[in-house]
Design an enzyme around this catalytic site. Structure first.
Site, mmCIF file in Angstrom:
data_model
loop_
_atom_site.group_PDB
_atom_site.id
_atom_site.type_symbol
_atom_site.label_atom_id
_atom_site.label_comp_id
_atom_site.label_asym_id
_atom_site.label_seq_id
_atom_site.Cartn_x
_atom_site.Cartn_y
_atom_site.Cartn_z
ATOM 1 C CG HIS A 261 45.114 31.769 15.459
ATOM 2 N ND1 HIS A 261 45.463 31.782 14.129
ATOM 3 C CD2 HIS A 261 43.885 32.326 15.517
ATOM 4 C CE1 HIS A 261 44.481 32.311 13.423
ATOM 5 N NE2 HIS A 261 43.504 32.638 14.248
ATOM 6 C CD GLU B 143 49.501 33.144 14.100
ATOM 7 O OE1 GLU B 143 50.621 33.086 13.557
ATOM 8 O OE2 GLU B 143 48.671 32.202 14.060
ATOM 9 C CG HIS C 240 49.295 27.341 7.195
ATOM 10 N ND1 HIS C 240 48.342 27.653 8.139
ATOM 11 C CD2 HIS C 240 48.826 26.268 6.529
ATOM 12 C CE1 HIS C 240 47.315 26.817 8.035
ATOM 13 N NE2 HIS C 240 47.596 25.961 7.075
#
Length: 237
Positions: free
Chosen positions: A43, A70, A190
């Site tokens: 990410h 991401e 997450h």
């Protein structure tokens, strides 16, 4: 079996803290795949405080499993993804200075924008996923964007599960059922950890992939990276 994609942002954070190349991000990605993980997630953020944009290019020949990038589809990010052509791009509505992701997309308000972005990625053969909360109206709107998958934002589940509230998984299960009915694949991520991943997996139908970074790397400090990857794989069977 649900696939495990390991987010290696924290490895990059550790590397960057000393300014050298220890730990070697590419070697770690290579090893994680050797240990059995079915994907690598990164990410990159605009300030490059952990994953650098160059890392995304350098990892391309290293990642022989699934490569997931991401981020918020700002022009610089879109340019990177279209050049690298990972297996999957996961769209996350992060602000530029955000420490970590803390909300999913409002797929109703941003539907036309997401449709445009997703169409561009899909035209290059990149699978698309939308980071999203469990609101069923948002799931319905996500299906209209042209996305291939959604990624359920699981922080609320993880927080409630830690308190002993197992019913917290129900909104995620309902969201997954609807998404599947609408033709969307289901990812999740997450704050998923060794403590909650097996319960989550057992209660979410058609869960294709989980992306885990912070917990997995933290647990590996005590238990060892190879051991932890295999512990996750066992729980996801």
């Amino acid at each position: 079996m649900t696939k495990l994609s390991v987010n290696i942002n924290k490895i990059a954070t550790l590397r960057n803290s000393r300014g050298g190349n220890v730990p070697n991000l590419l070697k770690v990605a290579e090893d994680i795949q050797e240990f059995g993980a079915e994907g690598i997630t990164i990410h990159p953020r605009p300030d490059e405080r952990h994953i650098r944009y160059q890392d995304a290019y350098d990892l391309k020949p290293i990642v022989t499993t699934e490569y997931n990038i991401e981020g918020n589809p700002i022009p610089k990010f879109m340019e990177l993804v279209l050049a690298v052509k990972p297996t999957q791009v996961t769209l996350v509505p992060d602000s530029i200075d955000q420490i970590t992701s803390n909300a999913g997309w409002d797929t109703i308000t941003h539907q036309s924008y997401l449709q445009e972005v997703i169409a561009e990625f899909k035209s290059s053969g990149i699978r698309t996923s939308i980071f999203i909360d469990t609101d069923l109206k948002l799931i319905e709107a996500a299906a209209k964007t042209g996305a291939d998958r959604i990624e359920l934002y699981t922080e609320q589940f993880a927080s409630e599960y830690e308190k002993g509230n197992t019913d917290a998984v129900q909104p995620y299960a309902k969201a997954a059922v609807l998404a599947h009915e609408l033709g969307l694949g289901i990812n999740a991520g997450h704050d998923l950890s060794l403590e909650n991943i097996q319960f989550f997996k057992q209660n979410i139908p058609n869960l294709a992939e989980v992306s885990i970074g912070h917990a997995l790397i933290s647990e590996s400090l005590y238990l060892g990276l190879q051991n932890v990857v295999n512990m996750y794989l066992h729980r996801l069977q």
